[in-house]
Design a protein around this motif. Structure first.
Motif, PDB file in Angstrom:
ATOM      1  N   ILE A 170      16.837 -34.600  34.974  1.00  0.00           N
ATOM      2  CA  ILE A 170      15.896 -33.795  34.190  1.00  0.00           C
ATOM      3  C   ILE A 170      15.580 -32.490  34.926  1.00  0.00           C
ATOM      4  O   ILE A 170      15.551 -31.410  34.324  1.00  0.00           O
ATOM      5  CB  ILE A 170      14.609 -34.588  33.896  1.00  0.00           C
ATOM      6  N   ALA A 171      15.379 -32.587  36.246  1.00  0.00           N
ATOM      7  CA  ALA A 171      15.110 -31.385  37.032  1.00  0.00           C
ATOM      8  C   ALA A 171      16.296 -30.429  37.003  1.00  0.00           C
ATOM      9  O   ALA A 171      16.115 -29.200  36.944  1.00  0.00           O
ATOM     10  CB  ALA A 171      14.770 -31.762  38.469  1.00  0.00           C
ATOM     11  N   ILE A 192       8.285 -35.811  38.339  1.00  0.00           N
ATOM     12  CA  ILE A 192       8.505 -36.239  36.956  1.00  0.00           C
ATOM     13  C   ILE A 192       8.081 -37.697  36.808  1.00  0.00           C
ATOM     14  O   ILE A 192       8.546 -38.568  37.537  1.00  0.00           O
ATOM     15  CB  ILE A 192       9.980 -36.033  36.546  1.00  0.00           C
ATOM     16  N   LYS A 193       7.188 -37.955  35.886  1.00  0.00           N
ATOM     17  CA  LYS A 193       6.563 -39.273  35.755  1.00  0.00           C
ATOM     18  C   LYS A 193       7.441 -40.226  34.932  1.00  0.00           C
ATOM     19  O   LYS A 193       8.261 -39.795  34.117  1.00  0.00           O
ATOM     20  CB  LYS A 193       5.186 -39.140  35.107  1.00  0.00           C
ATOM     21  N   ASN A 194       7.230 -41.508  35.149  1.00  0.00           N
ATOM     22  CA  ASN A 194       7.981 -42.524  34.410  1.00  0.00           C
ATOM     23  C   ASN A 194       7.666 -42.477  32.924  1.00  0.00           C
ATOM     24  O   ASN A 194       6.502 -42.397  32.524  1.00  0.00           O
ATOM     25  CB  ASN A 194       7.667 -43.919  34.949  1.00  0.00           C
ATOM     26  N   THR A 195       8.697 -42.528  32.125  1.00  0.00           N
ATOM     27  CA  THR A 195       8.695 -42.419  30.650  1.00  0.00           C
ATOM     28  C   THR A 195       8.078 -41.120  30.151  1.00  0.00           C
ATOM     29  O   THR A 195       7.659 -41.034  28.994  1.00  0.00           O
ATOM     30  CB  THR A 195       8.046 -43.630  29.935  1.00  0.00           C
ATOM     31  N   SER A 196       8.040 -40.109  31.003  1.00  0.00           N
ATOM     32  CA  SER A 196       7.585 -38.799  30.526  1.00  0.00           C
ATOM     33  C   SER A 196       8.662 -38.158  29.657  1.00  0.00           C
ATOM     34  O   SER A 196       9.850 -38.476  29.774  1.00  0.00           O
ATOM     35  CB  SER A 196       7.261 -37.874  31.694  1.00  0.00           C
ATOM     36  N   LEU A 209      12.262 -24.265  26.350  1.00  0.00           N
ATOM     37  CA  LEU A 209      11.418 -25.383  26.769  1.00  0.00           C
ATOM     38  C   LEU A 209      10.182 -25.437  25.874  1.00  0.00           C
ATOM     39  O   LEU A 209       9.462 -24.460  25.731  1.00  0.00           O
ATOM     40  CB  LEU A 209      11.000 -25.206  28.231  1.00  0.00           C
ATOM     41  N   ASP A 210       9.938 -26.601  25.270  1.00  0.00           N
ATOM     42  CA  ASP A 210       8.801 -26.780  24.368  1.00  0.00           C
ATOM     43  C   ASP A 210       7.676 -27.584  25.026  1.00  0.00           C
ATOM     44  O   ASP A 210       6.507 -27.323  24.786  1.00  0.00           O
ATOM     45  CB  ASP A 210       9.261 -27.474  23.085  1.00  0.00           C
ATOM     46  N   SER A 211       8.031 -28.573  25.847  1.00  0.00           N
ATOM     47  CA  SER A 211       7.023 -29.354  26.574  1.00  0.00           C
ATOM     48  C   SER A 211       7.667 -29.988  27.795  1.00  0.00           C
ATOM     49  O   SER A 211       8.883 -30.192  27.839  1.00  0.00           O
ATOM     50  CB  SER A 211       6.398 -30.438  25.686  1.00  0.00           C
ATOM     51  N   TYR A 212       6.827 -30.306  28.801  1.00  0.00           N
ATOM     52  CA  TYR A 212       7.341 -30.811  30.073  1.00  0.00           C
ATOM     53  C   TYR A 212       6.479 -31.955  30.593  1.00  0.00           C
ATOM     54  O   TYR A 212       5.241 -31.880  30.563  1.00  0.00           O
ATOM     55  CB  TYR A 212       7.367 -29.662  31.097  1.00  0.00           C
ATOM     56  N   ASN A 213       7.130 -33.043  31.014  1.00  0.00           N
ATOM     57  CA  ASN A 213       6.451 -34.142  31.715  1.00  0.00           C
ATOM     58  C   ASN A 213       5.304 -34.720  30.887  1.00  0.00           C
ATOM     59  O   ASN A 213       4.259 -35.091  31.430  1.00  0.00           O
ATOM     60  CB  ASN A 213       5.937 -33.647  33.075  1.00  0.00           C
ATOM     61  N   ASP A 214       5.505 -34.815  29.587  1.00  0.00           N
ATOM     62  CA  ASP A 214       4.465 -35.286  28.665  1.00  0.00           C
ATOM     63  C   ASP A 214       4.344 -36.810  28.746  1.00  0.00           C
ATOM     64  O   ASP A 214       5.318 -37.528  28.529  1.00  0.00           O
ATOM     65  CB  ASP A 214       4.826 -34.855  27.241  1.00  0.00           C
ATOM     66  N   ILE A 215       3.152 -37.288  29.058  1.00  0.00           N
ATOM     67  CA  ILE A 215       2.895 -38.737  29.093  1.00  0.00           C
ATOM     68  C   ILE A 215       1.709 -39.077  28.190  1.00  0.00           C
ATOM     69  O   ILE A 215       0.880 -39.934  28.521  1.00  0.00           O
ATOM     70  CB  ILE A 215       2.640 -39.228  30.528  1.00  0.00           C
ATOM     71  N   HIS A 225      -3.702 -46.995  34.676  1.00  0.00           N
ATOM     72  CA  HIS A 225      -2.917 -47.670  35.716  1.00  0.00           C
ATOM     73  C   HIS A 225      -1.415 -47.521  35.504  1.00  0.00           C
ATOM     74  O   HIS A 225      -0.624 -47.746  36.418  1.00  0.00           O
ATOM     75  CB  HIS A 225      -3.249 -49.163  35.735  1.00  0.00           C
ATOM     76  N   ALA A 226      -1.039 -47.140  34.291  1.00  0.00           N
ATOM     77  CA  ALA A 226       0.381 -47.109  33.902  1.00  0.00           C
ATOM     78  C   ALA A 226       1.031 -45.753  34.165  1.00  0.00           C
ATOM     79  O   ALA A 226       2.200 -45.575  33.838  1.00  0.00           O
ATOM     80  CB  ALA A 226       0.538 -47.482  32.437  1.00  0.00           C
ATOM     81  N   ILE A 227       0.321 -44.805  34.734  1.00  0.00           N
ATOM     82  CA  ILE A 227       0.899 -43.500  35.062  1.00  0.00           C
ATOM     83  C   ILE A 227       1.516 -43.610  36.452  1.00  0.00           C
ATOM     84  O   ILE A 227       0.806 -43.712  37.457  1.00  0.00           O
ATOM     85  CB  ILE A 227      -0.170 -42.393  35.010  1.00  0.00           C
ATOM     86  N   THR A 228       2.846 -43.618  36.502  1.00  0.00           N
ATOM     87  CA  THR A 228       3.562 -43.865  37.758  1.00  0.00           C
ATOM     88  C   THR A 228       4.679 -42.855  37.959  1.00  0.00           C
ATOM     89  O   THR A 228       5.093 -42.174  37.020  1.00  0.00           O
ATOM     90  CB  THR A 228       4.156 -45.290  37.769  1.00  0.00           C
ATOM     91  N   PHE A 229       5.182 -42.798  39.196  1.00  0.00           N
ATOM     92  CA  PHE A 229       6.223 -41.827  39.570  1.00  0.00           C
ATOM     93  C   PHE A 229       7.506 -42.475  40.091  1.00  0.00           C
ATOM     94  O   PHE A 229       8.481 -41.775  40.297  1.00  0.00           O
ATOM     95  CB  PHE A 229       5.701 -40.894  40.666  1.00  0.00           C
ATOM     96  N   SER A 230       7.484 -43.788  40.342  1.00  0.00           N
ATOM     97  CA  SER A 230       8.641 -44.384  41.041  1.00  0.00           C
ATOM     98  C   SER A 230       9.208 -45.569  40.292  1.00  0.00           C
ATOM     99  O   SER A 230       8.684 -45.957  39.251  1.00  0.00           O
ATOM    100  CB  SER A 230       8.228 -44.806  42.450  1.00  0.00           C
TER     101      SER A 230
END
Length: 230
Positions: A170-171, A192-196, A209-215, A225-230
């Motif tokens: 993605i990057a 970049i976050k998981n499932t973003s 680019l319309d949106s980035y890293n949307d969670i 608690h579900a916002i994760t990076f790994s």
């Protein structure tokens, strides 16, 4: 105008013998994302994913949440992530003065990965075991172009495309479209976050680019608690 949404896989199994497997939370993140798509009336007409287990599991979770089981999942191995062990091992061997080991696994991982990526980008770490930085970028851009291309058999263009992949690819796509520096690309990879979701609009003139890293599917009190990076 068509759109392509890049989805980073759900939380994987950090610290386990096999990282390439979603955790229970990672599975749930993917289903929640699919449910949000369904609630918004969003129905993709193409889903392309890397060949890693965590990519397939994420795509399947999104499809489950969407309630669209008949959609075909296309595999494109060019969307696979770099081999992080193939970068960390050379960093520790070639640049031991840059290696950090404080006993805090995640903190040390991100510090060391940032260093390893910097050396890989300059060629001082030649390969992750399969790719140089240049060849990694080339295969990612080629796979992204494939995902956005018309269907070969019918010549019909797709309007809503989902691409399930990892943070590194993605990057690279962001860097390709926005002409980011190596330093900015490296920082982006690790944030970049998981499932973003990162969305581009495109036509024959190019990508926007319309949106980035949307969670937004995770941004509610009972899912903090579900916002994760790994």
């Amino acid at each position: 105008m068509a759109e392509v949404v890049l989805i980073r896989h759900g939380q994987a199994s950090f610290g386990a013998a096999n990282y390439d497997q979603l955790s229970d939370l990672g599975q749930q993140q993917a289903v929640w994302l699919g449910e949000q798509f369904s609630q918004m009336g969003y129905q993709p007409d193409r889903i392309v994913m890397g060949s890693m287990v965590r990519h397939r599991q994420t795509a399947q979770g999104v499809v489950q949440g969407l309630g669209q089981p008949a959609i075909n999942l296309e595999v494109q191995a060019g969307l696979n992530e770099y081999n992080f062990r193939g970068l960390l091992d050379p960093l520790q061997k070639q640049f031991p003065h840059q290696w950090q080991d404080t006993g805090e696994a995640k903190k040390d991982y991100y510090f060391n990965m940032r260093q390893a990526l910097a050396y890989w980008m300059t060629g001082e770490i030649a390969s992750d075991g399969e790719d140089s930085w240049a060849s990694f970028c080339q295969r990612i851009v080629a796979a992204f172009d494939f995902a956005c291309s018309a269907q070969a058999e019918t010549g019909q263009g797709f309007k809503k495309i989902l691409v399930v992949t990892s943070g590194g690819p993605i990057a690279v796509v962001l860097a390709h479209v926005l002409q980011l520096s190596h330093a900015n690309t490296r920082q982006t990879t690790l944030h970049i976050k998981n499932t973003s979701c990162t969305k581009f609009l495109f036509n024959h003139q190019g990508f926007t680019l319309d949106s980035y890293n949307d969670i937004s599917h995770l941004q509610r009190a009972d899912r903090a608690h579900a916002i994760t990076f790994s």
